[in-house]
Design an enzyme around this catalytic site. Structure first.
Site, PDB file in Angstrom:
ATOM      1  N   TYR A 194       0.862  -1.046  -0.097  1.00  0.00           N
ATOM      2  CA  TYR A 194       0.001  -0.116  -0.044  1.00  0.00           C
ATOM      3  C   TYR A 194       0.824   1.365   0.196  1.00  0.00           C
ATOM      4  O   TYR A 194       1.581   1.554   0.767  1.00  0.00           O
ATOM      5  CB  TYR A 194      -0.743  -0.027   1.255  1.00  0.00           C
ATOM      6  CG  TYR A 194      -1.906  -0.991   1.438  1.00  0.00           C
ATOM      7  CD1 TYR A 194      -2.287  -1.694   0.216  1.00  0.00           C
ATOM      8  CD2 TYR A 194      -2.696  -1.367   2.445  1.00  0.00           C
ATOM      9  CE1 TYR A 194      -3.231  -2.672   0.253  1.00  0.00           C
ATOM     10  CE2 TYR A 194      -3.940  -2.040   2.572  1.00  0.00           C
ATOM     11  CZ  TYR A 194      -3.886  -2.889   1.555  1.00  0.00           C
ATOM     12  OH  TYR A 194      -4.962  -3.911   1.621  1.00  0.00           O
TER      13      TYR A 194
ATOM     14  N   GLY B  17     -18.580   1.534  -2.927  1.00  0.00           N
ATOM     15  CA  GLY B  17     -19.761   2.823  -3.122  1.00  0.00           C
ATOM     16  C   GLY B  17     -21.097   2.364  -3.826  1.00  0.00           C
ATOM     17  O   GLY B  17     -21.824   3.366  -3.618  1.00  0.00           O
TER      18      GLY B  17
END
Length: 319
Positions: free
Chosen positions: A58, A208
């Site tokens: 990440y 989302g």
């Protein structure tokens, strides 16, 4: 906060996980400022959110450095979960799960995090080019060496889970699970419960989709266009389904996203929702979602409207 036991031999910790990835510049996400991110992690720890999920890839290590700064002098309050194995150069190049690489990765993670051990260490995926026995055996060696406390696995098959657990007890299985993707329920969730393995559920709002905030079509440069559930007629159909959640959410005085999180939390005492939260406000909203209660009629309705196949297309990049 309600507690969850991590595996049959792990600790009892808060039943909500903080996904730290979006605090770092990764893919199309610019990340947050270091000050804001550390404030969010501290707020989480202050409110019983102990499970901090990061990965050595990440932000090319940025996320581990950030988490390390946030937990300095607070190590005993945090349960650190680290994923490894993905190789990026702007885009995903593949996976490196060789035993020698894993033994190298762990040392870099320990240094970046500033800790002596990692609570949960897991390959981000299992591919066809590396033997599961070698991967799990290497992590087992790290456990014996005191560098890792517990083995975790992510996005695997039921057969792989049984195979790995026979070598080294698996403490946690990370897997995508939501009203939009119920694949976990077929075999893996019952198997995990039988074996005493905790489930860490990610992609709960389906990138989302389950927020009630999306409009069709997405912008051309939106990274979600690569997921088939956000494409063409699939997206139109899916948004119509999600609109059904708005009335129930309004009746519970919560958002659609909170409803989606609450539903996952309500499915099993063995499931920990893992949510990307990068501000104290977002953490507050998610903590409120963990308190949502459902009547049996509401659960029956949601199961009917969001049964397997109700959402068209893949909600994330599944194996």
């Amino acid at each position: 906060m309600e507690k969850i036991k991590i595996g049959s031999a792990g600790p009892l910790i808060g039943k909500l996980g903080l996904g730290c990835m979006r605090m770092s510049p990764v893919w199309n996400n610019p990340g947050k400022s270091e000050k804001e991110s550390i404030a969010a992690i501290h707020y989480a720890l202050d409110h019983g959110v102990q499970f901090l999920n990061t990965g050595d890839f990440y932000g090319a290590g940025h996320n581990e450095l950030l988490v390390g700064k946030a937990i300095k002098d607070r190590r005993d309050q945090a349960f650190i979960s680290v994923k490894f194995g993905a190789v990026f150069d702007g885009a995903l190049l593949g996976f490196d799960l060789r035993p020698t690489s894993i033994s190298n990765f762990i040392n870099y993670s320990l240094v970046r995090l500033g800790v002596d051990y990692i609570d949960l260490y897991q390959p981000c995926r299992i591919d066809d080019q590396h033997l599961l026995e070698d991967i799990v055996g290497t992590i087992q060696d790290l456990i014996h060496a005191g560098k890792v406390r517990h083995l975790g696995l992510s996005e695997i098959t039921p057969q792989q889970l049984k195979q790995a657990h026979a070598i080294q007890p698996v403490a946690a299985l990370e897997y995508g699970y939501s009203l939009a993707n119920r694949q976990l329920e077929k075999e893996l969730l019952p198997l995990a419960e039988k074996l005493g393995i905790s489930v860490v559920a990610f992609a709960i709002t389906a990138e989302g989709l389950l927020t009630g905030q999306l409009k069709a079509p997405l912008e051309a440069n939106d990274h979600r266009n690569r997921f088939s559930c956000f494409q063409g007629e699939n997206l139109k159909h899916n948004l119509e389904k999600v609109a059904l959640l708005a009335d129930m959410a309004a009746g519970k005085n919560c958002t659609v996203a909170q409803l989606a999180i609450g539903w996952v939390n309500a499915q099993s005492k063995n499931i920990m929702p893992l949510i990307s939260m990068n501000t104290p406000q977002r953490i507050r909203e998610t903590l409120q979602a963990m308190d949502i209660q459902f009547t049996q009629d509401e659960l029956t309705l949601l199961n009917k409207e969001f049964n397997a196949g109700a959402i068209w297309g893949a909600t994330y990049l599944q194996r």
